[in-house]
Design an enzyme around this catalytic site. Structure first.
Site, mmCIF file in Angstrom:
data_model
loop_
_atom_site.group_PDB
_atom_site.id
_atom_site.type_symbol
_atom_site.label_atom_id
_atom_site.label_comp_id
_atom_site.label_asym_id
_atom_site.label_seq_id
_atom_site.Cartn_x
_atom_site.Cartn_y
_atom_site.Cartn_z
ATOM 1 N N PHE A 52 69.799 -3.348 16.642
ATOM 2 C CA PHE A 52 69.539 -4.601 15.931
ATOM 3 C C PHE A 52 68.263 -5.290 16.414
ATOM 4 O O PHE A 52 67.698 -6.112 15.699
ATOM 5 C CB PHE A 52 70.735 -5.549 16.059
ATOM 6 N N GLU A 53 67.823 -4.982 17.611
ATOM 7 C CA GLU A 53 66.597 -5.569 18.163
ATOM 8 C C GLU A 53 65.552 -4.466 18.253
ATOM 9 O O GLU A 53 65.118 -4.094 19.332
ATOM 10 C CB GLU A 53 66.860 -6.158 19.561
ATOM 11 N N SER A 54 65.155 -3.921 17.127
ATOM 12 C CA SER A 54 64.239 -2.785 17.174
ATOM 13 C C SER A 54 62.944 -3.156 17.894
ATOM 14 O O SER A 54 62.514 -4.304 17.883
ATOM 15 C CB SER A 54 63.956 -2.270 15.767
ATOM 16 N N TRP A 65 62.000 -6.000 22.562
ATOM 17 C CA TRP A 65 63.383 -5.781 22.142
ATOM 18 C C TRP A 65 64.071 -7.118 21.878
ATOM 19 O O TRP A 65 65.175 -7.352 22.329
ATOM 20 C CB TRP A 65 64.157 -4.999 23.204
#
Length: 191
Positions: free
Chosen positions: A56-58, A79
């Protein structure tokens, strides 16, 4: 009949058995022996928890505005970091290397692991991972009903709380819905 020791008597008894000066003061020498006998093990996020957060935090090496907020704040990089290693807010135009992003992620993750371990000392690994992901994303675990229900042992009620945290600036966001669904599944041991 078992006799209950006072704190001072306990320390003196421990010091005598450890071969220390039995002065009843839990000073550095006493603490050093305790640390050797009872090392503190810190709960860590599993690879499944890290993978969830990373999904979700690419990784983005150029700073970008928060896509879900009306004013673009907080500005994010790496991130999902919103502050650099000195605590300064990320600014548009900032650029990081992958190594810097990975190091910051490790520091942020460690901070959130400590928060969760302190606030929710009794967890399964899945619960811990989900709560760390939630804390990493929201920073709001301490004041959440999710935490209150978890600590009360109402794990089903706590799991239900993930679905309440899907709004940004009053707008329901599909990305937050997917994240909370994944966190809930991890919390419940279903992922």
């Amino acid at each position: 009949m078992t006799r209950i020791l006072t704190d001072n008597e306990f320390v003196v008894s421990f010091q005598e058995r450890a071969g220390l000066v039995a002065d009843g003061v839990a000073g550095p020498a006493t603490i050093a022996v305790l640390d050797r006998l009872m090392p503190v093990t810190r709960k860590r996020v599993s690879q499944a928890g890290i993978d969830l957060i990373h999904s979700f935090e690419s990784l983005r090496l150029d700073a970008y505005p928060d896509p879900g907020s009306s004013n673009g704040l907080p500005v994010t990089i790496g991130w999902g970091s919103t502050r650099d290693e000195n605590g300064h807010p990320i600014k548009l135009g900032d650029r990081w290397t992958k190594e810097r992003a990975d190091a910051r992620f490790a520091d942020d993750l460690s901070d959130d692991e400590q928060v969760v371990a302190r606030l929710a000392p009794v967890t399964t690994q899945g619960q811990f991972d989900a709560l760390v992901s939630f804390q990493y994303n929201t920073g709001a675990l301490a004041k959440s009903t999710l935490l209150k229900r978890h600590n009360a042992g109402d794990y089903a009620g706590a799991a239900d709380q993930f679905a309440r945290w899907v709004f940004n600036d009053g707008k329901r966001l599909r990305g937050l819905e997917r994240r909370r669904t994944a966190e809930r599944a991890l919390y419940e041991g279903k992922s």
